[in-house]
Motif scaffolding. Structure first.
Motif, PDB file in Angstrom:
ATOM      1  N   ALA A 198       0.838  -1.206   0.000  1.00 25.70           N
ATOM      2  CA  ALA A 198       0.000   0.000   0.000  1.00 25.70           C
ATOM      3  C   ALA A 198       0.868   1.249   0.000  1.00 25.70           C
ATOM      4  CB  ALA A 198      -0.916  -0.013   1.222  1.00 25.70           C
ATOM      5  N   ARG A 199       1.962   1.202   0.767  1.00 22.83           N
ATOM      6  CA  ARG A 199       2.880   2.340   0.832  1.00 22.83           C
ATOM      7  C   ARG A 199       3.508   2.595  -0.539  1.00 22.83           C
ATOM      8  NH1 ARG A 199       4.984   5.403   5.386  1.00 22.83           N
ATOM      9  NH2 ARG A 199       6.210   7.005   4.321  1.00 22.83           N
ATOM     10  N   ILE A 200       3.857   1.514  -1.229  1.00 19.43           N
ATOM     11  CA  ILE A 200       4.428   1.655  -2.573  1.00 19.43           C
ATOM     12  C   ILE A 200       3.410   2.324  -3.491  1.00 19.43           C
ATOM     13  CG2 ILE A 200       5.272   0.425  -4.612  1.00 19.43           C
ATOM     14  CD1 ILE A 200       6.316  -1.780  -2.701  1.00 19.43           C
ATOM     15  N   ALA A 201       2.174   1.817  -3.469  1.00 21.50           N
ATOM     16  CA  ALA A 201       1.134   2.374  -4.343  1.00 21.50           C
ATOM     17  C   ALA A 201       0.889   3.846  -4.023  1.00 21.50           C
ATOM     18  CB  ALA A 201      -0.153   1.564  -4.186  1.00 21.50           C
ATOM     19  N   GLN A 202       0.952   4.169  -2.757  1.00 20.69           N
ATOM     20  CA  GLN A 202       0.766   5.565  -2.340  1.00 20.69           C
ATOM     21  C   GLN A 202       1.918   6.434  -2.859  1.00 20.69           C
ATOM     22  OE1 GLN A 202       1.005   6.216   1.933  1.00 20.69           O
ATOM     23  NE2 GLN A 202      -0.729   7.621   1.810  1.00 20.69           N
ATOM     24  N   HIS A 203       3.124   5.906  -2.726  1.00 17.12           N
ATOM     25  CA  HIS A 203       4.312   6.632  -3.195  1.00 17.12           C
ATOM     26  C   HIS A 203       4.254   6.846  -4.701  1.00 17.12           C
ATOM     27  CE1 HIS A 203       8.431   7.997  -3.316  1.00 17.12           C
ATOM     28  NE2 HIS A 203       8.747   7.037  -4.158  1.00 17.12           N
ATOM     29  N   TRP A 204       3.685   5.888  -5.396  1.00 18.26           N
ATOM     30  CA  TRP A 204       3.565   5.990  -6.847  1.00 18.26           C
ATOM     31  C   TRP A 204       2.410   6.880  -7.287  1.00 18.26           C
ATOM     32  CZ3 TRP A 204       4.277   0.190  -8.666  1.00 18.26           C
ATOM     33  CH2 TRP A 204       5.633  -0.153  -8.548  1.00 18.26           C
ATOM     34  N   GLY A 205       1.564   7.306  -6.337  1.00 20.71           N
ATOM     35  CA  GLY A 205       0.447   8.198  -6.669  1.00 20.71           C
ATOM     36  C   GLY A 205      -0.684   7.491  -7.384  1.00 20.71           C
ATOM     37  N   LEU A 206      -0.955   6.233  -6.997  1.00 17.45           N
ATOM     38  CA  LEU A 206      -1.962   5.457  -7.710  1.00 17.45           C
ATOM     39  C   LEU A 206      -3.389   5.660  -7.190  1.00 17.45           C
ATOM     40  CD1 LEU A 206      -0.127   2.056  -8.364  1.00 17.45           C
ATOM     41  CD2 LEU A 206      -0.350   4.059  -9.844  1.00 17.45           C
ATOM     42  N   GLY A 207      -3.554   6.523  -6.218  1.00 20.59           N
ATOM     43  CA  GLY A 207      -4.920   6.835  -5.775  1.00 20.59           C
ATOM     44  C   GLY A 207      -5.350   6.031  -4.570  1.00 20.59           C
ATOM     45  N   SER A 208      -6.259   6.591  -3.810  1.00 23.50           N
ATOM     46  CA  SER A 208      -6.643   6.005  -2.519  1.00 23.50           C
ATOM     47  C   SER A 208      -7.349   4.668  -2.669  1.00 23.50           C
ATOM     48  CB  SER A 208      -7.534   6.982  -1.736  1.00 23.50           C
ATOM     49  OG  SER A 208      -8.707   7.250  -2.475  1.00 23.50           O
ATOM     50  N   GLU A 209      -8.106   4.477  -3.758  1.00 21.78           N
ATOM     51  CA  GLU A 209      -8.849   3.217  -3.902  1.00 21.78           C
ATOM     52  C   GLU A 209      -7.892   2.042  -4.076  1.00 21.78           C
ATOM     53  OE1 GLU A 209     -13.152   4.667  -5.684  1.00 21.78           O
ATOM     54  OE2 GLU A 209     -11.507   4.263  -7.084  1.00 21.78           O
ATOM     55  N   ILE A 210      -6.867   2.214  -4.902  1.00 22.80           N
ATOM     56  CA  ILE A 210      -5.885   1.151  -5.099  1.00 22.80           C
ATOM     57  C   ILE A 210      -5.094   0.929  -3.820  1.00 22.80           C
ATOM     58  CG2 ILE A 210      -3.775   0.532  -6.347  1.00 22.80           C
ATOM     59  CD1 ILE A 210      -4.961   1.800  -8.845  1.00 22.80           C
ATOM     60  N   VAL A 211      -4.682   2.006  -3.174  1.00 28.98           N
ATOM     61  CA  VAL A 211      -3.911   1.906  -1.930  1.00 28.98           C
ATOM     62  C   VAL A 211      -4.707   1.135  -0.876  1.00 28.98           C
ATOM     63  CG1 VAL A 211      -2.940   3.231  -0.015  1.00 28.98           C
ATOM     64  CG2 VAL A 211      -2.562   3.988  -2.367  1.00 28.98           C
ATOM     65  N   THR A 212      -5.961   1.498  -0.715  1.00 27.24           N
ATOM     66  CA  THR A 212      -6.807   0.870   0.308  1.00 27.24           C
ATOM     67  C   THR A 212      -7.027  -0.610   0.012  1.00 27.24           C
ATOM     68  OG1 THR A 212      -7.935   2.964   0.662  1.00 27.24           O
ATOM     69  CG2 THR A 212      -9.028   1.012   1.504  1.00 27.24           C
ATOM     70  N   ALA A 213      -7.250  -0.930  -1.247  1.00 25.63           N
ATOM     71  CA  ALA A 213      -7.499  -2.330  -1.614  1.00 25.63           C
ATOM     72  C   ALA A 213      -6.255  -3.187  -1.362  1.00 25.63           C
ATOM     73  CB  ALA A 213      -7.918  -2.428  -3.084  1.00 25.63           C
ATOM     74  N   ILE A 214      -5.081  -2.660  -1.633  1.00 25.59           N
ATOM     75  CA  ILE A 214      -3.845  -3.410  -1.377  1.00 25.59           C
ATOM     76  C   ILE A 214      -3.643  -3.585   0.125  1.00 25.59           C
ATOM     77  CG2 ILE A 214      -1.334  -3.351  -1.562  1.00 25.59           C
ATOM     78  CD1 ILE A 214      -1.695  -1.946  -4.277  1.00 25.59           C
ATOM     79  N   ARG A 215      -3.836  -2.511   0.870  1.00 26.73           N
ATOM     80  CA  ARG A 215      -3.615  -2.590   2.323  1.00 26.73           C
ATOM     81  C   ARG A 215      -4.548  -3.589   2.975  1.00 26.73           C
ATOM     82  NH1 ARG A 215      -4.701   2.380   3.907  1.00 26.73           N
ATOM     83  NH2 ARG A 215      -2.588   3.161   3.664  1.00 26.73           N
ATOM     84  N   GLY A 216      -5.785  -3.647   2.528  1.00 24.81           N
ATOM     85  CA  GLY A 216      -6.793  -4.452   3.214  1.00 24.81           C
ATOM     86  C   GLY A 216      -6.984  -5.855   2.667  1.00 24.81           C
ATOM     87  N   HIS A 217      -6.123  -6.303   1.747  1.00 27.33           N
ATOM     88  CA  HIS A 217      -6.454  -7.549   1.047  1.00 27.33           C
ATOM     89  C   HIS A 217      -6.386  -8.788   1.931  1.00 27.33           C
ATOM     90  CE1 HIS A 217      -2.000  -8.089   0.236  1.00 27.33           C
ATOM     91  NE2 HIS A 217      -2.326  -9.348   0.268  1.00 27.33           N
ATOM     92  N   HIS A 218      -5.693  -8.718   3.062  1.00 24.25           N
ATOM     93  CA  HIS A 218      -5.682  -9.874   3.956  1.00 24.25           C
ATOM     94  C   HIS A 218      -6.720  -9.767   5.062  1.00 24.25           C
ATOM     95  CE1 HIS A 218      -2.640 -12.597   2.599  1.00 24.25           C
ATOM     96  NE2 HIS A 218      -1.771 -11.624   2.436  1.00 24.25           N
ATOM     97  N   GLU A 219      -7.115  -8.557   5.383  1.00 24.99           N
ATOM     98  CA  GLU A 219      -8.093  -8.410   6.468  1.00 24.99           C
ATOM     99  C   GLU A 219      -9.126  -7.350   6.099  1.00 24.99           C
ATOM    100  OE1 GLU A 219      -6.593  -8.379  10.517  1.00 24.99           O
ATOM    101  OE2 GLU A 219      -4.676  -9.121   9.799  1.00 24.99           O
TER     102      GLU A 219
END
Lengths: 295, 158
Positions: A198-219
């Motif tokens: 999620a941190r990588i996606a955030q650093h890349w500027g991919l948007g909150s929806e992608i960041v959130t989905a990556i962060r939450g994929h296990h829980e």
């Protein structure tokens, strides 16, 4: 704490995506992005443009006619616009992200028991699973969900070297007891691969929806958007279909409420796994052309 | 000669040269069949229990589902002379995520379906290495009484 900061430093040294990818992610977040605007952005990335035109040419349906002789010339704005309309925002963004991240996801990750290409194949399978899920459910998923599914385990690329350096593998800790793999990462490193991804996606500027989905994929928890649940389910389906098991195996928590919120039954889940298995060879071949384009 | 048996595949042989390997085995089940009298050994690796979940997939690949794969596997072995009475089965796999609701208990459903079908066909499961959440590898060599199972935890006999 110093390890945590070092991991963040590693994230920031990863190659950043092109402005085209970032802009596409932003447009995807707007939900009602204008096709002409999408096309004008894509034209700045010749590799992406060429691949979209090539992919669209393999899809059913002819590009609309335009131009003086009644047909859009290959590579023209009209031709590209037709390709974007045919493929849809989700798939366009997925391809753009794949073009950027595939090289990063190719190397073997010994700390996770993943051979060369396995992380990438797992990402392709999860992205494909999102396509299938969208056909099963009535909930609308955000256009970035497919891209998030492709990237969801990207954090392992950064953590793998840290695990090896430390000589302590989460897999080793999990061996002796039935413990969730991600929690072992937290205990050993202070972060897990979902957080790092999620941190990588955030650093890349991919948007909150992608960041959130990556962060939450296990829980995925109640109240999160459908895309978070979908990426979690896609991860499981890809593993049941045999992709990306590695040292983690199926040693992860699974939230059945995610399927409930999406409206996916047990039988739907098994259908999903079978469909991913059936369609995966073609998806890998198509994505493999992408990798060939960037090597 | 090593023959990899992937998900949705099976291999039955009377060759004394062929080593059969299924890897990785996750939620799916790998069934190894050995019949020393007929000198036949085989390996089946299926993914899901019931073809009703995806009938079209079952037509395209019967080895994907227990209810279509196992009968085909046993028929193929019988055609090479491996009678059920003299054949033994090793069952490996059936891993699953940690899910208290059992919604994602595909591994357990695979095990249960496999046991039922094998029982109905007069087959005995001589050994098994199932459950948990780790991926496994199963290796079957002709002439060896026991296969080899490898997991993250250990390597041992099947």
């Amino acid at each position: 704490m110093s390890t945590h900061l070092d991991i963040i430093r590693d994230i920031e040294t990863l190659p950043a995506p092109s402005p085209v990818v970032v802009k596409l992610a932003a447009l995807a977040g707007e939900r009602h992005a204008d096709v002409a605007e999408l096309t004008s952005v894509i034209r700045y990335d010749p590799v992406l443009r060429a691949h979209l035109l090539s992919q669209a040419g393999r899809l059913p349906g002819e590009p609309a006619s335009s131009g003086t002789n009644g047909h859009a010339s290959p590579g023209s704005a009209a031709h590209l616009q037709d390709a974007v309309v045919l493929m849809g925002m989700a798939q366009v963004l997925d391809i753009a992200v794949m073009l950027h991240a595939s090289e990063l996801m190719m190397p073997a990750l010994p700390a996770y028991g993943l051979v060369e290409g396995e992380l990438w194949r797992h990402g392709i399978a999860a992205s494909l699973a999102i396509e299938v899920i969208e056909g099963l459910i009535s909930v609308d998923l955000s256009p970035g969900t497919q891209a998030a599914a492709f990237l969801h385990d990207l954090g392992k690329v950064v953590l793998s070297s840290w695990i090896e350096q430390g000589g302590t593998a989460p897999a080793g800790a999990s061996r002796s007891r039935q413990a969730v793999f991600g929690r072992e990462e937290l205990e050993v490193l202070g972060v897990d691969h979902a957080m790092v991804g999620a941190r990588i996606a955030q650093h890349w500027g991919l948007g909150s929806e992608i960041v959130t989905a990556i962060r939450g994929h296990h829980e995925p928890s109640a109240g999160e958007e459908g895309s978070v649940q979908a990426v979690g389910v896609a991860n499981l389906a890809a593993k049941v279909a045999g992709c990306g098991l590695g040292a983690e195996g199926l040693n992860l928590g699974a939230d059945a409420s995610a399927c409930g919120r999406l409206g996916i039954t047990c039988q739907d889940f098994e259908f999903l796994c079978a469909e991913v298995h059936l369609r995966l060879p073609a998806a890998l071949q198509s994505a493999g052309r992408l990798v060939g384009a960037i090597r | 000669m090593i023959h990899q048996v992937g998900i949705g595949e099976m291999r039955v042989t009377d060759s004394s040269e062929e080593v059969l390997i299924a890897s990785p085995i996750g939620a799916g089940i790998a069934l190894a069949l050995r019949n020393p009298a007929a000198r036949v050994h085989g390996l089946l690796h299926f993914m899901l229990p019931d073809s009703a979940a995806h009938p079209r997939a079952a037509i395209e690949n019967p080895c994907l589902f227990a209810d279509t794969a196992i009968p085909a596997f046993l028929r193929t072995a019988a055609a090479l002379g491996a009678s059920p009475a003299e054949s033994s089965i090793t069952m490996v796999g059936g891993a699953q995520p940690i899910d208290p609701t059992e919604f994602f208990a595909v591994g357990a459903r695979n095990q249960a379906t496999a046991r039922k079908i094998l029982w109905n066909n007069g087959m005995r499961i001589e050994s098994e290495h199932v459950g948990g959440s780790s991926a496994r590898t199963l290796r079957i060599e002709p002439g060896k009484e026991r296969g080899t199972v490898v997991t993250q935890e250990r390597e041992g006999e099947a």
